[in-house]
Design an enzyme around this catalytic site. Structure first.
Site, mmCIF file in Angstrom:
data_model
loop_
_atom_site.group_PDB
_atom_site.id
_atom_site.type_symbol
_atom_site.label_atom_id
_atom_site.label_comp_id
_atom_site.label_asym_id
_atom_site.label_seq_id
_atom_site.Cartn_x
_atom_site.Cartn_y
_atom_site.Cartn_z
ATOM 1 N N ARG A 249 0.820 -1.208 0.000
ATOM 2 C CA ARG A 249 0.000 0.000 0.000
ATOM 3 C C ARG A 249 0.862 1.270 0.000
ATOM 4 O O ARG A 249 0.470 2.294 -0.540
ATOM 5 C CB ARG A 249 -0.943 -0.013 1.217
ATOM 6 C CG ARG A 249 -2.067 1.006 1.107
ATOM 7 C CD ARG A 249 -3.043 0.892 2.249
ATOM 8 N NE ARG A 249 -2.433 1.220 3.526
ATOM 9 C CZ ARG A 249 -3.118 1.535 4.626
ATOM 10 N NH1 ARG A 249 -4.440 1.538 4.595
ATOM 11 N NH2 ARG A 249 -2.513 1.815 5.750
ATOM 12 N N HIS B 184 -15.163 -1.895 -0.355
ATOM 13 C CA HIS B 184 -14.220 -2.955 0.018
ATOM 14 C C HIS B 184 -14.626 -3.508 1.388
ATOM 15 O O HIS B 184 -15.021 -2.739 2.266
ATOM 16 C CB HIS B 184 -12.805 -2.401 0.213
ATOM 17 C CG HIS B 184 -12.115 -1.918 -1.026
ATOM 18 N ND1 HIS B 184 -11.642 -0.635 -1.154
ATOM 19 C CD2 HIS B 184 -11.759 -2.557 -2.159
ATOM 20 C CE1 HIS B 184 -11.035 -0.502 -2.318
ATOM 21 N NE2 HIS B 184 -11.094 -1.649 -2.953
ATOM 22 N N HIS C 145 -14.068 -8.282 -2.258
ATOM 23 C CA HIS C 145 -13.175 -9.224 -1.555
ATOM 24 C C HIS C 145 -13.922 -10.159 -0.591
ATOM 25 O O HIS C 145 -14.091 -11.324 -0.872
ATOM 26 C CB HIS C 145 -12.014 -8.532 -0.825
ATOM 27 C CG HIS C 145 -11.175 -7.652 -1.693
ATOM 28 N ND1 HIS C 145 -10.584 -8.114 -2.850
ATOM 29 C CD2 HIS C 145 -10.840 -6.333 -1.606
ATOM 30 C CE1 HIS C 145 -9.923 -7.126 -3.417
ATOM 31 N NE2 HIS C 145 -10.058 -6.034 -2.686
ATOM 32 N N ASP D 175 -8.990 -5.080 -10.092
ATOM 33 C CA ASP D 175 -8.517 -4.341 -8.929
ATOM 34 C C ASP D 175 -7.207 -3.604 -9.190
ATOM 35 O O ASP D 175 -7.199 -2.526 -9.782
ATOM 36 C CB ASP D 175 -8.398 -5.333 -7.749
ATOM 37 C CG ASP D 175 -8.326 -4.647 -6.404
ATOM 38 O OD1 ASP D 175 -8.301 -3.410 -6.368
ATOM 39 O OD2 ASP D 175 -8.294 -5.345 -5.372
#
Ligand SMILES: [Zn+2]
Length: 453
Positions: free
Chosen positions: A85, A236, A273, A324
């Site tokens: 990230r 998400h 997810h 994604d």
């Protein structure tokens, strides 16, 4: 009207072979039959097998610029979702509107080459590089609309609400481009985006929140309650174990458990997810009729975990697929991995009675809902736009019996097997080349030279 003859075309109940398709000037199917059109019209004969175009239900276009750049790991260092990230934040901070448009157009052209004809952009890169709103509030989103139009892919733009750092913490400076402090700020952004979307004939709108991490609980509920009542809601959820633990500490519930108890989950919801659910959450989520968006390429790359697909499917759960982070773009590879992850876990091959049909039909059905396409028809039908991907009938798929043709495509094919992709009845990819490839690539190369990662 323009007519095509294909070797075979997939319908809900099996293959139509040969298949004659007539489309009007708008790209809408007006003739669909195993018999040639009665008036002896000229037609384009294609030795290929047509599947409905795939819907890519989850994309962050800017991340295409960094695909593959977070794969070197220092010896002994922990590299996981959270360290990935950091690279993603760097990428987010460098993108200008021009970069966004050029990278997205290249990404969308590559998606079309692999059979996607509709993309859902889960968009949170809203503001400028120091976090100030652009003069045109929806500038970055509009660049995605322009990119989609240029590439010839259909788009559902989903500007999402991103309010806080992790579970109520203040946002980090690196998240400054994502943040709308209040619901009113977010709804203004959504309104401006809706106006922009209305200017593009092949664009639709969705809305949502980034995640339970990124919006306060009460504001999540208000966003849904006060938002539009007729478009899909994306978010998400439960991607990482650490996220589940932090959610339990902050909201006193597991993420999916909290959503089940606090929102009226139904088939307008698309939860991206849901990797980490306990067996009861799996059952309750399937029963709610909410949809899950699975992104096996990214989930594998980030080490997220394996979704409980077999149990979820047994309970009637609904799912679509998305790419994604775009570490891989092949819809067939993603379908295979949904099945293979189950096979590797159970040591059996028959996750489904007929894996190819189940995987494809589920994905198309929930994919259309994720895109905000209201028609229940997810295969080809008169009155529907002709969006399809055509597999080469003269290569490895040659002479496959029709009852094994779909499984041969789903379990063996990749972009090299694709003859072309059609959107609104026109070839946008033919013989593996995108029709505007030169221009799109030139702009992409120029953008990538100035993106610092
Ligand atoms: Zn995502």
């Amino acid at each position: 009207m323009k007519f095509y003859k294909f070797s075979a075309l997939l319908q809900k109940d099996g293959w139509l072979s040969p298949a004659y398709v007539g489309v009007d000037e708008e790209g809408v199917i007006r003739y669909l039959s195993g018999d040639p059109p009665p008036d002896g019209s000229a037609l384009e004969a294609v030795k290929g097998f047509v599947l409905p175009g795939f819907q890519n239900a989850h994309s962050h276009a800017f991340q295409f610029a960094m695909a593959g750049l977070a794969e070197k790991h220092s010896p002994g260092a922990v590299d996981d979702f959270w360290s990935w990230r950091e690279t993603m934040y760097k990428c987010a901070l460098t993108m200008t509107p021009d970069h966004q448009q050029a990278v997205a157009a290249m990404l969308y052209a590559e998606m079309l080459r692999r059979g996607y004809t509709h993309i859902a952009e889960f968009h949170y890169l809203h503001h400028d590089q120091v976090g100030r709103p652009y003069e045109n509030l929806s500038e970055m989103g509009e660049r995605l609309l322009v990119a989609a139009e240029e590439a010839g892919i259909k788009i559902t733009l989903i500007p999402v609400f991103y309010q806080t750092g992790n579970f109520g913490k203040d946002p980090q400076p690196r998240q400054c481009r994502f943040i709308s402090k209040t619901i009113d700020d977010y709804f203004q952004l959504l309104d401006d985006t809706a106006n922009a979307v209305s200017m593009y004939p092949n664009a639709l709108l969705g809305f949502g929140i980034h995640s339970l991490r990124a919006v306060r609980g009460d504001d999540i509920k208000r966003t849904f309650e006060q938002g539009p009542s007729n478009i899909p809601f994306h978010l998400h959820a439960a991607e990482q174990l650490k996220e589940v633990e932090e959610c339990k500490a902050y909201l006193n519930r597991r993420p999916v458990e909290w959503l089940l108890e606090n929102l009226p989950l139904d088939d307008r919801f698309h939860l991206v997810h849901c990797t980490h659910m306990d067996p009861l959450e799996v059952k309750r989520l399937a029963a709610s009729k909410a949809n899950v968006v699975l992104c096996p390429g990214t989930e594998g790359n980030l080490g997220d975990g394996i979704f409980s697909l077999e149990d979820y499917a047994k309970n009637g759960g609904s799912w679509s697929i998305g790419t994604d982070s775009h570490i891989s773009l092949n819809p067939l590879e993603d379908l295979r991995w949904l099945d293979y992850a189950q096979r590797l876990t159970t040591h059996r091959r028959n996750t489904f009675d007929d894996g190819a049909h189940v995987l494809l039909n589920k994905t198309l059905n929930a994919g259309r809902k994720a895109m905000s396409r209201s028609s229940p028809e997810h295969h080809f039908a008169v009155g529907e736009a002709f969006d399809g991907v055509v597999f080469d009938g003269e290569c490895s798929l040659f002479n496959k019996p029709l009852d094994c043709l779909l499984s041969s495509i789903v379990y063996t094919a990749d972009s090299s097997t694709i003859l072309g992709t059609m959107v609104n009845g026109e070839w946008v990819v033919k013989n593996q080349f995108h029709v505007k490839e030169k221009r799109i690539k030139a702009k992409f190369r120029s953008a990538m030279k100035s993106i610092t990662l």
